[in-house]
Design an enzyme around this catalytic site. Structure first.
Site, short mmCIF file in Angstrom:
data_model
loop_
_atom_site.label_atom_id
_atom_site.label_comp_id
_atom_site.label_asym_id
_atom_site.label_seq_id
_atom_site.Cartn_x
_atom_site.Cartn_y
_atom_site.Cartn_z
N PRO A 128 4.02 -39.39 3.34
CA PRO A 128 3.72 -40.23 2.18
C PRO A 128 4.09 -39.49 0.90
CG PRO A 128 1.83 -40.09 3.67
CD PRO A 128 2.81 -39.05 4.12
N LYS A 129 4.51 -40.23 -0.11
CA LYS A 129 4.80 -39.64 -1.42
C LYS A 129 3.55 -39.78 -2.29
CE LYS A 129 8.03 -39.58 -5.27
NZ LYS A 129 6.95 -39.49 -6.29
N TRP A 130 2.92 -38.67 -2.56
CA TRP A 130 1.67 -38.67 -3.33
C TRP A 130 1.96 -38.84 -4.81
CZ3 TRP A 130 -2.95 -38.82 -0.90
CH2 TRP A 130 -2.92 -38.56 0.47
#
Length: 367
Positions: free
Chosen positions: A28-30
């Site tokens: 996931p891209k935080w």
């Protein structure tokens, strides 16, 4: 501090690609502050994306690093703040954490505590790991956090350190791309399993949400170069009650176009009285939303020139945070065919609701 990888270090970055590439590892891209944590015994440093120290702003992350990380290590990751009112992230609360007053930093650390989400291990004990493949670094990271975080939580302490989920399944990555946005995340990052860590290089790929919306242009800010160029255009959308709410800005224009826009918009200039954002203007803030400030450039002039809300522009955006575009929107085209009153929140795509706790648990190392 004496580590095999010493601060400062430019974090490895990602370049945008239109779709999820095959044959890689996915995370996931935080949507927070990039942070590299250096720990050497009792000494902890946190470097930002621009290599500046941000440790003083996050004392609870420093404390958790001391309690839950290996005694000598360097980790790359993201600092985020969970929302107090939803099951996702709160970027506005994260912005509030950058404050010059130590007393306020201490208060915010208690009331809006931050988490560190780790996704890479650059050094452990006496070993520098950046030249090793990602798969090897990930295995060492999982083992290190399983032992250190697991030991801390076994004593009843709540860790502010988490491991990001990772998968080699592109179908699962596609599900994350759709589902995790509801928890406030920003897309998916793809990384080669055999890739080394390349400081300052865009060696990863990021896939972000790209959506469009038709917005009303209700004002502008002048450019820092002078009063005859547009710095940014202020955007609004109508609520169900018919009020024009401020939702964000667009500001990426060539200088020549900034001056052209300034000339084009002069006929729409209006007085404060009667403008949809007159209340905020007359309160002295001269901003379309109360108490808006620039935390990265203190003292920056955020006043704006009100315009009659008659022009409609189509913009690209990645996602919303509350009722505003999370990032600066991008100009697509003017929409002279659209009635400003038809520009409402109803046109926006709503992400699937998803809990931050479920995202974090997907990356929890097994003990």
């Amino acid at each position: 501090m004496d580590l095999p990888v010493m601060p400062p270090i430019d974090p490895m970055l990602a370049k945008s690609v239109p779709q999820i590439p095959a044959g890689q590892r996915y995370e996931p891209k935080w949507d927070g502050f990039r942070a590299v944590i250096f720990r050497d015994g009792s000494a902890v440093e946190i470097g930002s994306r621009n290599t500046r120290s941000i440790a003083r702003y996050f004392p609870e992350v420093v404390a958790s690093a001391l309690a839950h990380l290996p005694s000598r290590c360097v980790l790359d990751g993201e600092i985020v703040v969970p929302s107090a009112t939803t099951t996702g992230l709160d970027f506005e609360a994260l912005l509030q954490r950058i404050h010059p007053a130590a007393s306020r930093v201490e208060m915010l650390a208690r009331t809006t505590p931050a988490l560190f989400v780790a996704f890479d291990l650059l050094a452990l004990d006496d070993d520098a790991l950046m030249s090793r493949p990602l798969a090897a670094r990930r295995a060492l990271l999982e083992d290190a956090l399983a032992r250190s975080v697991g030991a801390g939580t076994a004593t009843g302490e709540a860790a502010a350190v988490h491991l990001t989920p990772q998968t080699e399944d592109p179908d699962l990555a596609a599900q994350w791309f759709e589902r995790f946005e509801g928890a406030g995340l920003d897309g998916v990052v793809a990384k080669r399993a055999d890739g080394p860590y390349l400081p300052g290089k865009r060696g990863w790929a990021k896939i972000k949400h790209d959506r469009t919306a038709d917005c009303v242009v209700a004002g502008y800010r002048v450019h820092t170069s002078g009063p005859d160029a547009i710095g940014s255009l202020l955007l609004g959308l109508h609520t169900d009650e018919g009020e024009l709410a401020s939702v964000g800005v667009i500001g990426a224009f060539p200088m020549a176009r900034r001056r052209e826009l300034f000339a084009e918009l002069q006929p729409l200039r209006t007085e404060l009285a009667g403008h949809p954002w007159a209340a905020a203007l007359e309160s002295g803030t001269r901003t379309p939303r109360e108490a808006e400030t620039s935390r990265w450039n203190r003292g920056k002039d955020l006043s704006f020139v009100p315009l009659r809300p008659e022009r409609v522009v189509e913009v690209a955006y990645d996602h919303m945070e509350g009722t505003r575009f999370r990032h600066t929107a991008q100009f697509r085209r003017w929409r002279p065919d659209r009635d400003p009153d038809s520009c409402t929140f109803a046109q926006l795509e709503e992400p699937v609701s998803f809990a931050l706790a479920d995202v974090l648990s997907a990356g929890r190392p097994s003990s």
